[in-house]
Design a protein around this motif. Structure first.
Motif, PDB file in Angstrom:
ATOM      1  N   ARG A  98       0.800  -1.216  -0.020  1.00  4.82           N
ATOM      2  CA  ARG A  98      -0.071  -0.139   0.036  1.00  4.82           C
ATOM      3  C   ARG A  98       0.777   1.193   0.011  1.00  4.82           C
ATOM      4  O   ARG A  98       2.118   1.145   0.557  1.00  4.82           O
ATOM      5  CB  ARG A  98      -1.086   0.100   1.090  1.00  4.82           C
ATOM      6  N   HIS A  99       0.433   2.190  -0.314  1.00  7.13           N
ATOM      7  CA  HIS A  99       0.974   3.608  -0.408  1.00  7.13           C
ATOM      8  C   HIS A  99       0.004   4.910  -0.089  1.00  7.13           C
ATOM      9  O   HIS A  99      -0.716   5.207  -0.618  1.00  7.13           O
ATOM     10  CB  HIS A  99       1.203   3.984  -1.764  1.00  7.13           C
ATOM     11  N   PRO A 100      -0.108   4.869   1.399  1.00  5.23           N
ATOM     12  CA  PRO A 100      -0.983   5.784   2.066  1.00  5.23           C
ATOM     13  C   PRO A 100      -1.163   6.835   1.910  1.00  5.23           C
ATOM     14  O   PRO A 100      -0.845   7.727   2.936  1.00  5.23           O
ATOM     15  CB  PRO A 100      -0.921   4.917   3.446  1.00  5.23           C
ATOM     16  N   THR A 101      -0.759   7.618   0.880  1.00  5.31           N
ATOM     17  CA  THR A 101      -0.672   8.921   0.558  1.00  5.31           C
ATOM     18  C   THR A 101      -1.854   9.430  -0.330  1.00  5.31           C
ATOM     19  O   THR A 101      -2.130   8.754  -1.287  1.00  5.31           O
ATOM     20  CB  THR A 101       0.631   9.377   0.111  1.00  5.31           C
ATOM     21  N   PRO A 102      -2.683  10.626  -0.272  1.00  2.31           N
ATOM     22  CA  PRO A 102      -3.603  11.046  -1.055  1.00  2.31           C
ATOM     23  C   PRO A 102      -3.195  11.043  -2.347  1.00  2.31           C
ATOM     24  O   PRO A 102      -4.083  10.780  -3.243  1.00  2.31           O
ATOM     25  CB  PRO A 102      -3.876  12.263  -0.556  1.00  2.31           C
ATOM     26  N   GLU A 103      -1.924  11.409  -2.849  1.00  2.56           N
ATOM     27  CA  GLU A 103      -1.627  11.418  -4.148  1.00  2.56           C
ATOM     28  C   GLU A 103      -1.636  10.255  -4.926  1.00  2.56           C
ATOM     29  O   GLU A 103      -1.720  10.207  -6.106  1.00  2.56           O
ATOM     30  CB  GLU A 103      -0.243  12.106  -4.190  1.00  2.56           C
ATOM     31  N   ARG A 104      -1.678   9.243  -4.088  1.00  2.21           N
ATOM     32  CA  ARG A 104      -1.527   7.705  -4.873  1.00  2.21           C
ATOM     33  C   ARG A 104      -2.731   7.047  -4.496  1.00  2.21           C
ATOM     34  O   ARG A 104      -2.922   5.668  -4.322  1.00  2.21           O
ATOM     35  CB  ARG A 104      -0.222   6.926  -4.369  1.00  2.21           C
ATOM     36  N   ALA A 105      -3.857   7.862  -4.116  1.00  2.00           N
ATOM     37  CA  ALA A 105      -5.168   7.217  -3.714  1.00  2.00           C
ATOM     38  C   ALA A 105      -5.759   6.260  -4.677  1.00  2.00           C
ATOM     39  O   ALA A 105      -6.379   5.221  -4.658  1.00  2.00           O
ATOM     40  CB  ALA A 105      -6.176   8.093  -3.261  1.00  2.00           C
ATOM     41  N   HIS A 106      -5.293   6.592  -6.056  1.00  4.90           N
ATOM     42  CA  HIS A 106      -5.783   5.605  -7.135  1.00  4.90           C
ATOM     43  C   HIS A 106      -5.448   4.212  -7.129  1.00  4.90           C
ATOM     44  O   HIS A 106      -5.918   3.472  -8.001  1.00  4.90           O
ATOM     45  CB  HIS A 106      -5.596   6.400  -8.538  1.00  4.90           C
ATOM     46  N   GLU A 107      -4.323   4.013  -6.396  1.00  3.22           N
ATOM     47  CA  GLU A 107      -3.686   2.759  -6.308  1.00  3.22           C
ATOM     48  C   GLU A 107      -4.490   2.155  -5.124  1.00  3.22           C
ATOM     49  O   GLU A 107      -3.948   0.697  -4.970  1.00  3.22           O
ATOM     50  CB  GLU A 107      -2.142   2.890  -6.398  1.00  3.22           C
ATOM     51  N   GLU A 152     -11.060  12.560 -12.618  1.00  2.00           N
ATOM     52  CA  GLU A 152     -11.469  11.456 -11.723  1.00  2.00           C
ATOM     53  C   GLU A 152     -10.702  11.755 -10.549  1.00  2.00           C
ATOM     54  O   GLU A 152      -9.659  12.014 -10.837  1.00  2.00           O
ATOM     55  CB  GLU A 152     -11.221  10.094 -12.490  1.00  2.00           C
ATOM     56  N   ARG A 153     -11.415  11.476  -9.386  1.00  2.00           N
ATOM     57  CA  ARG A 153     -10.619  11.748  -8.071  1.00  2.00           C
ATOM     58  C   ARG A 153     -11.004  10.347  -7.199  1.00  2.00           C
ATOM     59  O   ARG A 153     -12.154  10.229  -6.913  1.00  2.00           O
ATOM     60  CB  ARG A 153     -10.917  12.781  -7.413  1.00  2.00           C
ATOM     61  N   HIS A 154      -9.700   9.603  -6.651  1.00  2.00           N
ATOM     62  CA  HIS A 154      -9.991   8.516  -5.967  1.00  2.00           C
ATOM     63  C   HIS A 154      -9.752   9.157  -4.520  1.00  2.00           C
ATOM     64  O   HIS A 154      -8.757   9.976  -4.264  1.00  2.00           O
ATOM     65  CB  HIS A 154      -9.078   7.764  -6.166  1.00  2.00           C
ATOM     66  N   LEU A 155     -10.216   8.563  -3.540  1.00  2.00           N
ATOM     67  CA  LEU A 155     -10.003   8.988  -2.264  1.00  2.00           C
ATOM     68  C   LEU A 155      -9.183   7.622  -1.400  1.00  2.00           C
ATOM     69  O   LEU A 155      -9.750   6.582  -1.844  1.00  2.00           O
ATOM     70  CB  LEU A 155     -11.188   9.196  -1.347  1.00  2.00           C
ATOM     71  N   LEU A 156      -8.477   7.891  -0.639  1.00  2.00           N
ATOM     72  CA  LEU A 156      -7.671   6.700   0.078  1.00  2.00           C
ATOM     73  C   LEU A 156      -8.564   5.785   0.540  1.00  2.00           C
ATOM     74  O   LEU A 156      -9.741   5.933   1.290  1.00  2.00           O
ATOM     75  CB  LEU A 156      -6.677   7.143   1.029  1.00  2.00           C
ATOM     76  N   VAL A 168      -6.989  15.327   6.501  1.00  2.00           N
ATOM     77  CA  VAL A 168      -5.540  15.346   5.733  1.00  2.00           C
ATOM     78  C   VAL A 168      -5.845  14.217   4.494  1.00  2.00           C
ATOM     79  O   VAL A 168      -5.812  14.622   3.450  1.00  2.00           O
ATOM     80  CB  VAL A 168      -4.358  15.212   6.427  1.00  2.00           C
ATOM     81  N   ARG A 169      -6.305  13.094   4.860  1.00  2.00           N
ATOM     82  CA  ARG A 169      -6.298  12.085   3.924  1.00  2.00           C
ATOM     83  C   ARG A 169      -7.675  11.970   2.775  1.00  2.00           C
ATOM     84  O   ARG A 169      -7.453  11.486   1.632  1.00  2.00           O
ATOM     85  CB  ARG A 169      -6.208  10.689   4.643  1.00  2.00           C
ATOM     86  N   HIS A 170      -8.742  12.409   3.494  1.00  2.00           N
ATOM     87  CA  HIS A 170      -9.972  12.550   2.700  1.00  2.00           C
ATOM     88  C   HIS A 170     -10.630  13.818   2.309  1.00  2.00           C
ATOM     89  O   HIS A 170     -10.859  14.245   1.169  1.00  2.00           O
ATOM     90  CB  HIS A 170     -11.011  11.642   3.368  1.00  2.00           C
ATOM     91  N   VAL A 171     -10.836  14.578   3.302  1.00  2.00           N
ATOM     92  CA  VAL A 171     -11.242  16.005   3.519  1.00  2.00           C
ATOM     93  C   VAL A 171     -10.789  16.893   2.321  1.00  2.00           C
ATOM     94  O   VAL A 171     -11.198  17.461   1.318  1.00  2.00           O
ATOM     95  CB  VAL A 171     -11.788  16.455   4.390  1.00  2.00           C
TER      96      VAL A 171
END
Length: 520
Positions: free
Chosen positions: A457-466, A485-489, A500-503
């Motif tokens: 896993r890569h738990p950073t918002p910029e890589r939420a699509h992974e 398109e925007r994915h949320l972690l 920080v991670r979602h909102v």
């Protein structure tokens, strides 16, 4: 109502299984003119016979740690949607994998308690389309007519593959269910779905050899994320295969079945072994190849087209027949558009489809507009509303990658209206051409993981699509085309509230998309 020449209703539902009862409930609550026809003397006839070994694969997670009944429905796969707290399935069974008899009892109580308008003991013989556009359903010596016909009949019978000698195989619908009946026998089971594994499991300690055969490899639910693929509770046969107990799973075409004395010779061609052929000998051959829709009751005036696999109806995004206007499908027959992806084949999925279908029918036939909520077109408000929905909705949870919420910008007022729980292809087709709209769904990550229990896993918002687990995805459509398109972690507890991670990432994304918004 009764009219000369038969009974006339606006809506006619055929079948009082869980799909027919769920739609009947919504029509009853709306005060609609409907009638449901059922050939048996009580609801849920399919579950009186299936699954044969009487254990459901639908989860009944009674203990969720949740007080909110909407969230609890995420793990209650058997309840029908209704306003009575006493008519929820966990009150009928506490077992994680409940018995089919408990579901039959539940469906009977659901129909009685809600006083649903069901005519029992009425078997449909023929369905035709009349010159005035109404459907004429010939059943029980009478004719029932309706503007709108909804088929909730479920599976009509077993699917029998075209194999020479297949008549020598005993079908799932009539095979013995006691494992002891296969003691010391060599058994071939044609099929690799849950019914095949359910059957194999019952005889695992008795049969000498069990082979499961189909052209394709086993599809495991924990890999595909589809609840209709082979479930974990049937893993004992796969263990036995790899622990060299003589049981096996064969990727092969079954070319021919022949009786030779008191045994069977089965010719096969392996599909993953460069066409290698073999002839294998068995004491019993069983057929567990699933079910198919029965279209024999339709005459040529309204015979529905079938989906490419030939087992279920082809449907439009609003659950209408692909080729017969006014003909709709309910229950497990609604699954063609999310086949082997979401849960439209099962109660926990189609109960939400049917709530949406009831709203679409009311709009079309009664002039009742779709429910909507208006919101200011600012990123903070929309982000809060989206997160409220994905954190609370059981429909988006169980109908992942299929049902969505759609947010449509009204350029005249500068506000946004929200519609909930629509099939995404329907929402885009209806609203996507209005300018700017957003669809919100829950989605899985990529499927091709080398090991689904060891995902990096890569738990950073910029890589939420992974993200690999279920997580929110917002898609942006302009004039019918997807433009962003925007994915949320993902989140272990399925709670998307972290500032920080979602909102913040969602708010920033919406700021970029909305006219007049400026990055903060």
């Amino acid at each position: 109502m009764t009219a000369p020449g038969g009974h006339v209703h606006r809506y006619l539902i055929v079948g009082a299984g869980p799909g027919g009862l769920q739609l009947s409930y919504f029509l009853e609550r709306a005060g609609a003119d409907y009638l449901t026809l059922e050939r048996e003397d009580a609801p849920g006839g399919f579950f009186r016979h299936y699954p044969r070994h009487r254990r459901l694969i639908s989860l009944n997670k009674v203990h969720t740690g949740q007080d909110d009944p909407e969230i609890a429905l995420r793990w209650d796969w058997n309840s029908l949607l209704n306003d009575s707290p006493d008519l929820l399935f966990p009150r009928y069974s506490r077992e994680y994998f409940p018995g089919a008899g408990d579901l039959v009892r539940y469906l009977g109580d659901f129909q009685r308690e809600h006083k649903l308008n069901v005519a029992f003991g009425v078997s449909v013989e023929r369905i035709a389309r009349e010159e005035d556009g109404r459907f004429a359903v010939h059943a029980g010596g009478e004719v029932f007519r309706a503007e709108c016909l909804i088929m909730a009949t479920g599976w009509g019978g077993p699917y029998v593959p075209d194999i020479p000698g297949i008549e020598l195989a005993v079908g799932y619908e009539e095979m013995p269910v006691r494992g002891e009946d296969f003691t010391d026998q060599r058994v071939l089971i044609i099929g690799k779905g849950n019914s095949a594994f359910e059957t194999a499991q019952s005889m695992l300690g008795h049969a000498a050899v069990i082979h499961l055969a189909s052209p394709s490899p086993v599809r495991l639910a924990w890999t595909s994320k589809h609840p209709g693929h082979v479930r974990g509770q049937y893993g004992a046969l796969l263990d036995s295969y790899w622990f060299k107990t003589l049981h096996g799973v064969l990727e092969c075409e079954v070319d021919r079945i022949r009786r030779v004395g008191d045994r069977f010779e089965v010719e096969i061609t392996y599909t993953l072994a460069e066409g290698e052929r073999a002839t294998l000998e068995y004491d019993r051959v069983l057929r567990c190849t699933g079910f198919t829709m029965d279209t024999s009751v339709f005459d040529d005036s309204c015979r529905p087209d079938l989906a490419p696999n030939g087992r279920m109806p082809a449907i439009r995004p609003d659950f209408r027949s692909a080729n017969v206007d006014g003909l709709y499908f309910a229950g497990t027959l609604m699954q063609a558009r999310d086949f082997k992806r979401a849960s439209s084949a099962f109660i926990d999925g189609f109960r939400y489809n049917l709530r949406t279908l009831a709203a679409l029918l009311a709009e079309r036939y009664e002039g009742v507009p779709l429910e909507e909520r208006w919101l200011p077109a600012d990123a903070e408000t929309l982000a809060g509303d989206i997160l409220d929905r994905v954190n609370h909705s059981s429909a988006l949870w169980t109908q992942f990658e299929y049902l969505c919420d759609v947010y449509v910008l009204d350029e005249r007022t500068g506000r946004v209206r929200r519609h909930t729980d629509l099939p995404e292809d329907y929402a885009v087709g209806r609203f996507g051409g209005e300018g700017l709209c957003l669809t919100v769904t829950l989605r899985w990550g990529r499927q091709e993981q080398p090991d689904v229990f060891a995902i990096r896993r890569h738990p950073t918002p910029e890589r939420a699509h992974e993200s690999a687990f279920l997580h929110p995805v917002v898609r942006v459509w302009r004039d019918g085309e997807q433009v962003a398109e925007r994915h949320l972690l993902e989140d272990l507890q399925a709670t998307w509230r972290d500032p920080v991670r979602h909102v913040a990432p969602l708010r920033a994304f919406l700021t970029e998309q909305l006219p007049g918004e400026r990055p903060r």
